[in-house]
Design an enzyme around this catalytic site. Structure first.
Site, PDB file in Angstrom:
ATOM      1  N   CYS A 138      -3.058   4.947   6.481  1.00 33.34           N
ATOM      2  CA  CYS A 138      -4.281   5.409   5.560  1.00 33.34           C
ATOM      3  C   CYS A 138      -4.775   5.459   7.039  1.00 33.34           C
ATOM      4  CB  CYS A 138      -4.776   3.907   5.553  1.00 33.34           C
ATOM      5  SG  CYS A 138      -4.438   2.886   6.498  1.00 33.34           S
ATOM      6  N   ASP A 180       2.652   2.816   2.919  1.00 36.23           N
ATOM      7  CA  ASP A 180       2.341   3.272   3.789  1.00 36.23           C
ATOM      8  C   ASP A 180       3.443   3.623   4.528  1.00 36.23           C
ATOM      9  OD1 ASP A 180      -0.110   4.060   2.951  1.00 36.23           O
ATOM     10  OD2 ASP A 180      -1.677   3.312   4.235  1.00 36.23           O
ATOM     11  N   CYS A 226       0.935  -1.267  -0.283  1.00 37.28           N
ATOM     12  CA  CYS A 226      -0.350  -0.350  -0.140  1.00 37.28           C
ATOM     13  C   CYS A 226       0.559   1.013   0.021  1.00 37.28           C
ATOM     14  CB  CYS A 226      -0.847   0.407   1.132  1.00 37.28           C
ATOM     15  SG  CYS A 226      -0.425   0.110   3.319  1.00 37.28           S
ATOM     16  N   CYS A 269      -2.826  -2.755   9.061  1.00 38.34           N
ATOM     17  CA  CYS A 269      -2.351  -1.829   9.019  1.00 38.34           C
ATOM     18  C   CYS A 269      -1.883  -1.470  10.654  1.00 38.34           C
ATOM     19  CB  CYS A 269      -3.361  -0.547   9.050  1.00 38.34           C
ATOM     20  SG  CYS A 269      -3.988  -0.781   7.220  1.00 38.34           S
TER      21      CYS A 269
HETATM   22 FE1  FES Z   1      -1.664   0.378   4.046  1.00 36.36          FE
HETATM   23 FE2  FES Z   1      -3.314   1.167   6.292  1.00 36.36          FE
HETATM   24  S1  FES Z   1      -3.798   0.594   3.748  1.00 36.36           S
HETATM   25  S2  FES Z   1      -1.292   0.418   6.268  1.00 36.36           S
END
Ligand code: FES
Length: 144
Positions: free
Chosen positions: A60, A37, A35, A104
């Site tokens: 997110c 992040d 993702c 996450c």
């Molecule tokens: Fe990547 Fe939440 S979508 S940490």
């Protein structure tokens, strides 16, 4: 049923412990390649106690809520307690996350561990390496 619990929404809207610690005793940064992040955790440690903790999360809402909850769970606690904070414990403390958002909370567990490992390394302290699996042997993020 709402997708996100009230606790998730609360920690997302009013995250605790956001920021940076100048001269930290340990820093852990982790990212999820799927993702994209990123989460960074800063620790102040005195006599084995986590006296302060801050985080920066570029990610997110669930990642922000997980970081906020995880930092609350380890603040003021001994290192041994912080090592017990798993992504499952963070998810439970948030009253759950949707299945596709569980990864996450994994970031929070990994960032804490990395920051603790950094603390050990900086201070030349002996530690149990098996508590800190490396990326290749983990595979957590690949399930994102
Ligand atoms: Fe990547 Fe939440 S979508 S940490």
């Amino acid at each position: 049923m709402a997708l996100y619990s009230e606790k998730v929404m609360d920690h997302f809207r009013n995250p605790r412990n956001v920021g940076v610690i100048e001269n930290p005793d340990g820093v852990g940064e982790v990212g999820n390649p799927v993702c994209g992040d990123i989460m960074k955790i800063y620790l102040k440690i005195d006599n084995d106690i986590i006296t302060d903790v801050k985080f920066e999360t570029f990610g997110c809402g669930s990642a922000i809520a997980s970081s906020s909850m995880a930092t609350e769970m380890i603040k003021g606690k001994p290192i041994s307690e912080a090592l017990k904070v798993t992504n499952k414990a963070v998810t439970e403390a948030l009253d759950g996350l949707p299945p596709h958002k569980l990864h996450c909370s994994v970031l929070a567990e990994e960032a804490i561990r990395k920051a603790l490992q950094d603390y050990y390394e900086r201070n030349g302290l002996d530690y149990d390496h098996s508590q800190f699996p490396d990326c290749e042997s983990c595979g957590h993020c690949h399930g994102a």
